[in-house]
Design a protein around this motif. Structure first.
Motif, PDB file in Angstrom:
ATOM      1  N   VAL A   1      51.213  -8.372  51.676  1.00 30.99           N
ATOM      2  CA  VAL A   1      50.878  -9.684  51.136  1.00 30.99           C
ATOM      3  C   VAL A   1      50.234 -10.505  52.247  1.00 30.99           C
ATOM      4  N   GLU A   2      49.212 -11.255  51.911  1.00 31.85           N
ATOM      5  CA  GLU A   2      48.488 -12.018  52.912  1.00 31.85           C
ATOM      6  C   GLU A   2      49.401 -13.013  53.626  1.00 31.85           C
ATOM      7  N   ALA A   3      49.066 -13.319  54.885  1.00 26.79           N
ATOM      8  CA  ALA A   3      49.835 -14.275  55.677  1.00 26.79           C
ATOM      9  C   ALA A   3      49.521 -15.701  55.233  1.00 26.79           C
ATOM     10  N   VAL A   4      50.514 -16.554  55.353  1.00 30.52           N
ATOM     11  CA  VAL A   4      50.330 -17.970  55.053  1.00 30.52           C
ATOM     12  C   VAL A   4      50.494 -18.749  56.358  1.00 30.52           C
ATOM     13  N   PRO A   5      49.749 -19.824  56.559  1.00 30.74           N
ATOM     14  CA  PRO A   5      49.804 -20.532  57.841  1.00 30.74           C
ATOM     15  C   PRO A   5      51.034 -21.401  58.036  1.00 30.74           C
ATOM     16  N   PHE A   6      51.797 -21.634  56.968  1.00 33.18           N
ATOM     17  CA  PHE A   6      52.927 -22.559  57.079  1.00 33.18           C
ATOM     18  C   PHE A   6      54.280 -21.845  57.130  1.00 33.18           C
ATOM     19  N   ALA A   7      54.309 -20.513  57.161  1.00 32.09           N
ATOM     20  CA  ALA A   7      55.573 -19.768  57.197  1.00 32.09           C
ATOM     21  C   ALA A   7      55.404 -18.496  58.008  1.00 32.09           C
ATOM     22  N   ARG A   8      56.487 -18.005  58.563  1.00 28.69           N
ATOM     23  CA  ARG A   8      56.472 -16.773  59.328  1.00 28.69           C
ATOM     24  C   ARG A   8      56.544 -15.574  58.383  1.00 28.69           C
ATOM     25  N   HIS A   9      56.217 -14.397  58.928  1.00 32.97           N
ATOM     26  CA  HIS A   9      56.197 -13.191  58.123  1.00 32.97           C
ATOM     27  C   HIS A   9      57.608 -12.857  57.628  1.00 32.97           C
ATOM     28  N   ARG A  10      57.717 -12.524  56.359  1.00 37.16           N
ATOM     29  CA  ARG A  10      58.961 -12.145  55.684  1.00 37.16           C
ATOM     30  C   ARG A  10      59.996 -13.283  55.685  1.00 37.16           C
ATOM     31  N   ALA A  11      59.570 -14.499  55.870  1.00 40.68           N
ATOM     32  CA  ALA A  11      60.481 -15.639  55.855  1.00 40.68           C
ATOM     33  C   ALA A  11      60.453 -16.303  54.491  1.00 40.68           C
ATOM     34  N   ARG A  12      61.601 -16.731  54.034  1.00 43.74           N
ATOM     35  CA  ARG A  12      61.688 -17.472  52.776  1.00 43.74           C
ATOM     36  C   ARG A  12      61.820 -18.963  53.046  1.00 43.74           C
ATOM     37  N   CYS A  13      61.500 -19.370  54.262  1.00 40.56           N
ATOM     38  CA  CYS A  13      61.529 -20.775  54.642  1.00 40.56           C
ATOM     39  C   CYS A  13      60.236 -21.095  55.376  1.00 40.56           C
ATOM     40  N   THR A  14      59.814 -22.335  55.316  1.00 39.94           N
ATOM     41  CA  THR A  14      58.622 -22.748  56.035  1.00 39.94           C
ATOM     42  C   THR A  14      58.925 -22.839  57.530  1.00 39.94           C
ATOM     43  N   ARG A  15      57.862 -22.935  58.339  1.00 43.99           N
ATOM     44  CA  ARG A  15      58.047 -23.054  59.783  1.00 43.99           C
ATOM     45  C   ARG A  15      58.824 -24.327  60.148  1.00 43.99           C
ATOM     46  N   ASP A  16      58.537 -25.414  59.469  1.00 45.31           N
ATOM     47  CA  ASP A  16      59.254 -26.657  59.759  1.00 45.31           C
ATOM     48  C   ASP A  16      60.746 -26.502  59.500  1.00 45.31           C
ATOM     49  N   PHE A  17      61.108 -25.840  58.420  1.00 40.56           N
ATOM     50  CA  PHE A  17      62.525 -25.635  58.112  1.00 40.56           C
ATOM     51  C   PHE A  17      63.157 -24.707  59.140  1.00 40.56           C
ATOM     52  N   ASP A  18      62.465 -23.623  59.501  1.00 37.92           N
ATOM     53  CA  ASP A  18      62.978 -22.715  60.524  1.00 37.92           C
ATOM     54  C   ASP A  18      63.202 -23.432  61.845  1.00 37.92           C
ATOM     55  N   ASP A  19      62.239 -24.246  62.251  1.00 38.63           N
ATOM     56  CA  ASP A  19      62.362 -24.948  63.530  1.00 38.63           C
ATOM     57  C   ASP A  19      63.520 -25.937  63.515  1.00 38.63           C
ATOM     58  N   LEU A  20      63.735 -26.594  62.396  1.00 35.83           N
ATOM     59  CA  LEU A  20      64.854 -27.531  62.291  1.00 35.83           C
ATOM     60  C   LEU A  20      66.187 -26.805  62.411  1.00 35.83           C
ATOM     61  N   VAL A  21      66.355 -25.698  61.686  1.00 35.20           N
ATOM     62  CA  VAL A  21      67.614 -24.943  61.721  1.00 35.20           C
ATOM     63  C   VAL A  21      67.833 -24.335  63.109  1.00 35.20           C
ATOM     64  N   ALA A  22      66.777 -23.812  63.746  1.00 38.27           N
ATOM     65  CA  ALA A  22      66.920 -23.235  65.079  1.00 38.27           C
ATOM     66  C   ALA A  22      67.341 -24.294  66.083  1.00 38.27           C
ATOM     67  N   TRP A  23      66.789 -25.491  65.986  1.00 40.43           N
ATOM     68  CA  TRP A  23      67.182 -26.569  66.896  1.00 40.43           C
ATOM     69  C   TRP A  23      68.637 -26.969  66.658  1.00 40.43           C
ATOM     70  N   LEU A  24      69.037 -27.054  65.400  1.00 42.43           N
ATOM     71  CA  LEU A  24      70.428 -27.397  65.096  1.00 42.43           C
ATOM     72  C   LEU A  24      71.383 -26.322  65.601  1.00 42.43           C
ATOM     73  N   ALA A  25      70.959 -25.047  65.577  1.00 45.57           N
ATOM     74  CA  ALA A  25      71.828 -23.962  66.023  1.00 45.57           C
ATOM     75  C   ALA A  25      72.138 -24.054  67.508  1.00 45.57           C
TER      76      ALA A  25
END
Length: 470
Positions: free
Chosen positions: A89-113
């Motif tokens: 499936v083509e890549a999207v610029p707002f999410a990482r590969h095989r991620a069900r969350c956007t980059r902004d959501f991933d970055d927020l959760v990683a910072w909270l962790a």
């Protein structure tokens, strides 16, 4: 302003335009479409204008919450055939590969962790703790790949820290100049250090199955070049550095250009495995023994003498004196400047009584005294020689053993004073790792622990979504 235009500016997702917005009971669904016409492989930079087919369903990504509502981004994507990775499936610029969350959501959760435990995060962002673990691994892997943390290393530290009960350890390699962890692996000792050097300078790949292994015919010799190591064999033109002309028809050792050859010093404790690995893979690097560990061994030797004296009192039947002596143990083990008035009086009484306990305390203080600030390397060398002579004649087995250990690591102790290095930063990082383990209430695998350690103590800098937009 239309709702779609408002959400386009509100979400600020790169490379898409909002097609429709739907308000449900507990969430807001935003359907988007990619602006670009070409398809990009999610695993490489390959792009093509030809599509394989179109998905028969919508892909869904979790985005930052909109007030009390969950916000989902949905899009119907195309598939492409990559010549290297096949159909994806083509890549999207707002999410990482095989991620069900956007980059902004991933970055927020990683910072909270890096700031809170998983239970707090699950309640705050409304996801399960398994999803948090996947986000940590995904964001951590991207940051480690982005920053070549092993490219320029000169002064490093090697130390181990327990991540689980039952003698389960992680070996962490820190960079003194950056002040962060640049590598981590499961286990401790020489095997763990060897794994670090293998990743620092990977061995040459073996030939593929069926490939000929006969050496290639020699090429005609090229002109000699200049390298910075004085008279030695030459390398190919363009791979050296100006220094001195070298004879022709020879080749330089590959290890000279290896990244391990750039190491100047490696600080560690007195574990034999680490020093042996450094001598095998980076013989030019100086092994630095931290002064703290030497004083720690002296304190342990004093504690052995104290426990032996305590056992003698117990065996003699004087239980009251043994109990009182056990309660006064901190008068011997603490530094004199940190003693309370009662502990100082107890120490003075023990010194007045004399005996092996008083001699053991004096030897411990002698070890502390030789590491006083302001001493030169020559002065420290003379003091160590005098200390070793005193320890060998002490007739106290723990201190005789301590003298043998100090004699074995004498060069590393002097190197610490000459290079002004210590393992203090490594110990500080270890305390931070212990805090991570306690906050997480343990980990199920060393891989999960290392992912969070790299994310928290690594060279990468995590930013929040609003900081990225700025």
């Amino acid at each position: 302003m239309r709702v779609t235009s408002a959400f386009s500016r509100l979400l600020d997702l790169p490379g898409v335009w909002v097609r429709a917005v739907e308000f449900l009971t507990d969430r807001v669904v935003v359907r988007v479409a990619l602006r670009r016409k070409r398809l990009i492989c999610p695993l490489c930079e390959f792009s093509t204008g030809a599509r394989e087919d179109v998905q028969d369903h919508e892909s869904v990504w979790r985005h930052l919450d909109l007030g009390v509502w969950r916000l989902e981004v949905r899009a119907t994507l195309r598939r492409l055939r990559c010549p290297e990775h096949g159909v994806h499936v083509e890549a999207v610029p707002f999410a990482r590969h095989r991620a069900r969350c956007t980059r902004d959501f991933d970055d927020l959760v990683a910072w909270l962790a890096t700031k809170a435990d998983k239970t707090t995060i699950t309640r705050l962002v409304r996801i399960d703790w398994q999803t948090i673990g996947r986000i940590i691994a995904r964001v951590g892997a991207e940051h480690l790949d982005r920053a070549d943390r092993l490219a320029v290393l000169f002064e490093v530290s090697i130390d181990e820290v327990a991540w689980r009960k039952g003698h389960r350890y992680l070996t962490l390699v820190g960079d003194h100049r950056q002040g962060c962890v640049v590598w981590g692996g499961e286990g401790k000792g020489q095997a763990a250090a060897d794994a670090f050097f293998e990743e620092l300078d990977p061995p040459p790949q073996a030939p593929a199955h069926g490939q000929a292994t006969q050496p290639l015919p020699p090429e005609p010799p090229g002109p000699a070049i200049m390298v910075p190591f004085g008279p030695c064999p030459t390398v190919a033109v363009g791979e050296g550095f100006p220094a001195a002309w070298l004879p022709e028809r020879k080749q330089i050792e590959p290890a000279i250009f290896a990244r391990a050859s750039r190491l100047v010093a490696v600080s560690m404790d007195m574990t034999n495995g680490y020093a042996a690995s450094v001598r095998a893979h980076a013989p030019q690097a100086r092994v630095v023994i931290d002064n703290y560990h030497v004083v720690q061994l002296a304190t342990k030797a004093l504690d052995e003498v104290r426990r032996a004296h305590w056992n003698e009192l117990r065996q003699a039947g004087d239980s009251d004196a043994a109990k009182q002596f056990k309660n006064d143990r901190w008068a011997l083990l603490k530094n004199p400047a940190d003693l309370t008035d009662q502990q100082a009086a107890t120490l003075a009484a023990l010194q007045a009584a004399g005996g092996k306990l008083a001699r053991a305390w004096e030897l411990k203080e002698l070890v502390r005294a030789i590491f006083a600030p302001g001493l030169t390397v020559d002065a420290l060398a003379k003091l160590i020689d005098r200390l070793l002579a005193r320890l060998s004649r002490s007739r106290l087995k723990p201190f005789v053993r301590l003298g043998r250990t100090i004699r074995k690591h004498r060069d590393g102790i002097l190197a610490a004073r000459a290079l002004k290095l210590s393992n203090a930063r490594a110990e500080a990082l270890n305390n931070k790792v212990k805090l991570i383990v306690r906050r997480a209430y343990g980990f199920h695998s060393a891989r999960a622990a290392l992912a969070l350690v790299h994310l928290t103590c690594g060279p990468s800098t995590l930013t929040l979504p609003h900081e990225n937009s700025l």
